[in-house]
Design an enzyme around this catalytic site. Structure first.
Site, mmCIF file in Angstrom:
data_model
loop_
_atom_site.group_PDB
_atom_site.id
_atom_site.type_symbol
_atom_site.label_atom_id
_atom_site.label_comp_id
_atom_site.label_asym_id
_atom_site.label_seq_id
_atom_site.Cartn_x
_atom_site.Cartn_y
_atom_site.Cartn_z
ATOM 1 N N PHE A 253 40.736 30.963 40.630
ATOM 2 C CA PHE A 253 39.789 32.067 40.768
ATOM 3 C C PHE A 253 38.889 32.019 39.554
ATOM 4 C CE2 PHE A 253 38.162 36.063 39.389
ATOM 5 C CZ PHE A 253 37.701 36.678 40.545
ATOM 6 N N GLU A 254 37.592 31.953 39.781
ATOM 7 C CA GLU A 254 36.647 32.061 38.688
ATOM 8 C C GLU A 254 35.301 32.493 39.235
ATOM 9 O OE1 GLU A 254 36.524 28.215 36.820
ATOM 10 O OE2 GLU A 254 35.293 27.300 38.378
ATOM 11 N N ILE A 255 34.588 33.227 38.415
ATOM 12 C CA ILE A 255 33.198 33.585 38.696
ATOM 13 C C ILE A 255 32.398 33.049 37.525
ATOM 14 C CG2 ILE A 255 31.543 35.450 38.982
ATOM 15 C CD1 ILE A 255 33.755 37.168 40.141
#
Length: 325
Positions: free
Chosen positions: A283-285
């Site tokens: 998960f990364e933005i």
């Protein structure tokens, strides 16, 4: 029916020593505000359809039913009509489906594929998690140095990585893209954990050497990944049971071993040692301009040429400031 007694549970205060949270608790979604130029990116194959459905249903239920950000689905093969039609029925926003160019997936021309496959097989024999899966190494390399170059992502400024077979358990009633842009952030993650040493035995050597050769000065984030040196400078007080009086200088000059070479820690580079901390990038933005920067590209090329994407389970590291994370 039994009713719970007492006051409702309070919201735990999150430390603001290093940064402040964007939002505390659940807000009423503000759907009339401008959106960021952002997209969900999903790397999947046709056989993972059920897992992708699970992920899309979850993010739509907990976030995107209010904000309607588009999706880009990428595959190293061709998506079939069943995958495309089914996923389109579950999304509340436009979706695009793209094929990854062979230049972004697989072994580059300058790699001896036989040697690389042997390295991957050895990781499998050593029971390194995912280490023996050839596709996993291709995926790590793609997400480290190529996904942001795909033609379908060129028009976007931000991306949110979405994996198959994941679930969100809370409603996200604010727009993290907008809040990150407003706070001048570059990269967002959910968890940083300790890596298994055997998976990346040389990643710190590569990164440290690159930092030295290119005269890179830490902006503060480097220290997050370095072990604190032992503090041997504090003198032991005389009343302490561990206190030992110093030997006379003439004895020290002739003490056996005083002229010997000190032990060298094989895991230390430039006097520093990797503490094995790493961001879980499932998960990364992130802001795509950061990936597209000259500095990141040069670092990725060095890591790529090191062979770590095949001989180890390497993913590219981060060069940034703490206040951008």
């Amino acid at each position: 029916m039994l009713m719970p007694s007492g006051a409702p549970p309070s919201i735990r205060k999150i430390s603001e020593e290093h940064d402040k949270v964007f939002v505390t608790g659940c807000l009423e979604p503000q759907t009339n505000l401008p959106r960021a130029n952002a997209v969900f990116v999903v790397l999947a194959r046709n056989k993972e359809l059920d897992g992708v459905i699970q992920s899309v249903k979850s993010i739509e239920r907990h976030f995107n039913r209010w904000f309607h950000y588009p999706y880009v689905f990428l595959n190293d093969g061709d998506f079939n009509s069943t995958f495309i039609e089914t996923i389109t029925n579950y999304t509340s926003a436009p979706s695009e489906f793209g094929k990854i160019d062979p230049s972004m997936w697989g072994y580059p021309d300058w790699v001896d594929s036989k040697v690389a496959k042997e390295g991957i097989a050895k990781q499998g024999d050593a029971a390194i998690m995912y280490g023996g899966m050839e596709s996993y190494h291709h995926m790590c390399r793609f997400y480290s140095g190529f996904f942001y170059k795909h033609e379908l992502l060129q028009k976007y400024e931000w991306y949110w990585r979405l994996e198959p077979e994941i679930k969100y358990f809370c409603d996200i009633t604010y727009d993290p893209f907008v809040h990150m842009a407003r706070a001048n952030k570059t990269y967002g993650f959910t968890i940083a954990v300790k890596e298994l040493k055997e998976t990346v035995p040389n990643i710190f050597r590569y990164a440290s050497a690159y930092k030295r050769v290119n005269n890179i000065t830490s902006k503060g984030l480097w220290e997050m990944f370095v072990e604190e040196p032992p503090d041997d400078t504090k003198p032991v007080p005389k009343e302490d049971p561990k206190y030992k009086p110093p030997l006379p200088e003439d004895i020290l000059r002739n003490e056996p071993g005083t002229a010997s070479v000190p032990e060298v820690d094989p895991d230390t580079m430039e006097g520093e040692k990797y503490n094995m901390c790493h961001f879980w990038s499932n998960f990364e933005i992130a802001k795509l301009d950061w990936f597209r920067s000259k500095e990141y590209e040069e670092f990725f090329n060095m890591m790529d040429r090191s062979g770590g994407f095949w001989m180890e389970r390497v993913s590219a590291a981060i060069w940034s400031c703490p206040d951008k994370i």
